[in-house]
Design an enzyme around this catalytic site. Sequence first.
Site, PDB file in Angstrom:
ATOM      1  N   ASN A   1       7.298   4.586  -1.721  1.00 47.41           N
ATOM      2  CA  ASN A   1       8.520   4.468  -2.500  1.00 47.41           C
ATOM      3  C   ASN A   1       8.293   4.534  -4.012  1.00 47.41           C
ATOM      4  O   ASN A   1       9.169   4.978  -4.746  1.00 47.41           O
ATOM      5  CB  ASN A   1       9.227   3.157  -2.134  1.00 47.41           C
ATOM      6  CG  ASN A   1      10.724   3.244  -2.330  1.00 47.41           C
ATOM      7  OD1 ASN A   1      11.294   4.338  -2.355  1.00 47.41           O
ATOM      8  ND2 ASN A   1      11.352   2.108  -2.486  1.00 47.41           N
TER       9      ASN A   1
ATOM     10  N   LYS B   1      -1.469   6.806   5.017  1.00 48.93           N
ATOM     11  CA  LYS B   1      -1.521   5.348   4.953  1.00 48.93           C
ATOM     12  C   LYS B   1      -2.279   4.758   6.135  1.00 48.93           C
ATOM     13  O   LYS B   1      -2.201   3.553   6.383  1.00 48.93           O
ATOM     14  CB  LYS B   1      -0.086   4.791   4.895  1.00 48.93           C
ATOM     15  CG  LYS B   1       0.680   5.251   3.647  1.00 48.93           C
ATOM     16  CD  LYS B   1       2.168   4.982   3.746  1.00 48.93           C
ATOM     17  CE  LYS B   1       2.906   5.650   2.588  1.00 48.93           C
ATOM     18  NZ  LYS B   1       4.358   5.660   2.798  1.00 48.93           N
TER      19      LYS B   1
ATOM     20  N   ARG C   1       0.194  14.702  13.514  1.00 50.59           N
ATOM     21  CA  ARG C   1       1.597  14.520  13.130  1.00 50.59           C
ATOM     22  C   ARG C   1       1.764  14.107  11.666  1.00 50.59           C
ATOM     23  O   ARG C   1       2.874  13.814  11.232  1.00 50.59           O
ATOM     24  CB  ARG C   1       2.294  13.544  14.076  1.00 50.59           C
ATOM     25  CG  ARG C   1       1.846  12.117  13.994  1.00 50.59           C
ATOM     26  CD  ARG C   1       2.665  11.237  14.952  1.00 50.59           C
ATOM     27  NE  ARG C   1       2.030   9.970  15.215  1.00 50.59           N
ATOM     28  CZ  ARG C   1       2.068   8.932  14.373  1.00 50.59           C
ATOM     29  NH1 ARG C   1       2.683   9.034  13.226  1.00 50.59           N
ATOM     30  NH2 ARG C   1       1.450   7.814  14.694  1.00 50.59           N
TER      31      ARG C   1
ATOM     32  N   PRO D   1       0.743  -1.235   0.000  1.00 49.98           N
ATOM     33  CA  PRO D   1       0.000   0.000   0.000  1.00 49.98           C
ATOM     34  C   PRO D   1       0.783   1.301   0.000  1.00 49.98           C
ATOM     35  O   PRO D   1       1.666   1.490   0.810  1.00 49.98           O
ATOM     36  CB  PRO D   1      -0.732  -0.094   1.343  1.00 49.98           C
ATOM     37  CG  PRO D   1       0.186  -0.870   2.236  1.00 49.98           C
ATOM     38  CD  PRO D   1       1.118  -1.623   1.369  1.00 49.98           C
ATOM     39  N   GLU D   2       0.408   2.189  -0.872  1.00 48.24           N
ATOM     40  CA  GLU D   2       0.676   3.604  -0.643  1.00 48.24           C
ATOM     41  C   GLU D   2      -0.690   4.228  -0.361  1.00 48.24           C
ATOM     42  O   GLU D   2      -1.695   3.504  -0.273  1.00 48.24           O
ATOM     43  CB  GLU D   2       1.409   4.227  -1.839  1.00 48.24           C
ATOM     44  CG  GLU D   2       2.773   3.572  -2.012  1.00 48.24           C
ATOM     45  CD  GLU D   2       3.747   4.302  -2.931  1.00 48.24           C
ATOM     46  OE1 GLU D   2       3.594   5.515  -3.142  1.00 48.24           O
ATOM     47  OE2 GLU D   2       4.673   3.639  -3.428  1.00 48.24           O
TER      48      GLU D   2
END
Length: 267
Positions: free
Chosen positions: A162, A52, A121, A2-3
């Site tokens: 990535n 995510k 965050r 997963p992205e």
Amino acid sequence: MPEGHTIHRLARAQRKSFGGHVVHAASPQGRFAEGAALIDGRALRRTEAYGKHLLHHYDGGVLLHVHLGLYGTFSTGTGDPPQPRGALRLRLVGNANWADLRGPTTCELLEPAERTALLARLGPDPLRRDRDSAAALTRITRSKTSIAALLMDQTVVAGVGNVYRAELLFRHRVDPYLPGRALTDVRWMAMWDDLVVLMTAGLRTGRIVTLAAADRPRQRGVLTREQSVYVYRRAGLPCRVCGSAIRTETVVGRNLYWCPTCQTAVV
DNA sequence: GCTAAATGTTGAT
DNA sequence: TCAACCTTTAGCT
């Protein structure tokens, strides 16, 4: 695997499968037994994706937080679920659908304050309507850290992984090792806008396709993964634009791929 | 059939 | 900087 687009897709699919009615939950593996027991028998009111992170809002303020990590997966189906096998962290069963969660980095219940802290965050998520692109602009254009490292930092931009990192840098011909502050506002905003387009397409199709139509090989049929990208996992293969060998190097623990010839844009 | 690597993050060293 | 998490798949035998 997963992205951010995958997580948004899951949130949407699970809202459709389980939203508005009672869900039965169990943790056959036992690692999430207490949480599953609290969810069991409650109606799912809302699902939410941020970067995510996947959240389920159940009746009574019960909040499920899932992060798939590198190899967490949901498998799904309709009708009777199969006999549980292997390390099954969480099984959700609704009126007609079931979903099995395996291998997540995180599967836990959150208090409202913990959800607030989690979201606080995270950087802006290109797939959320409430995205604040100015926040990412500030972080990036003031930083000495390389743009390749910044793009993987979820406090800078939430949801990029990535593949999108490598592909975005190539599409904008940006040297991955440039410090963020070497990028002009105009350059970064073009990259951000592109990220929104690419990830929105990923959300729609469930695939990451970053290759512009003009650079695609002319052929019929479905693109393979290798044919869908410019540089990701193409180390040693010729650049689709200039023919140079694609390079790879580890940057903060992840394999970065780039074209040393194309990615030298003056920013 | 086996091994290595993978779209990620945390926490220990 | 590295191990852990512990699934899936690609690539090799």
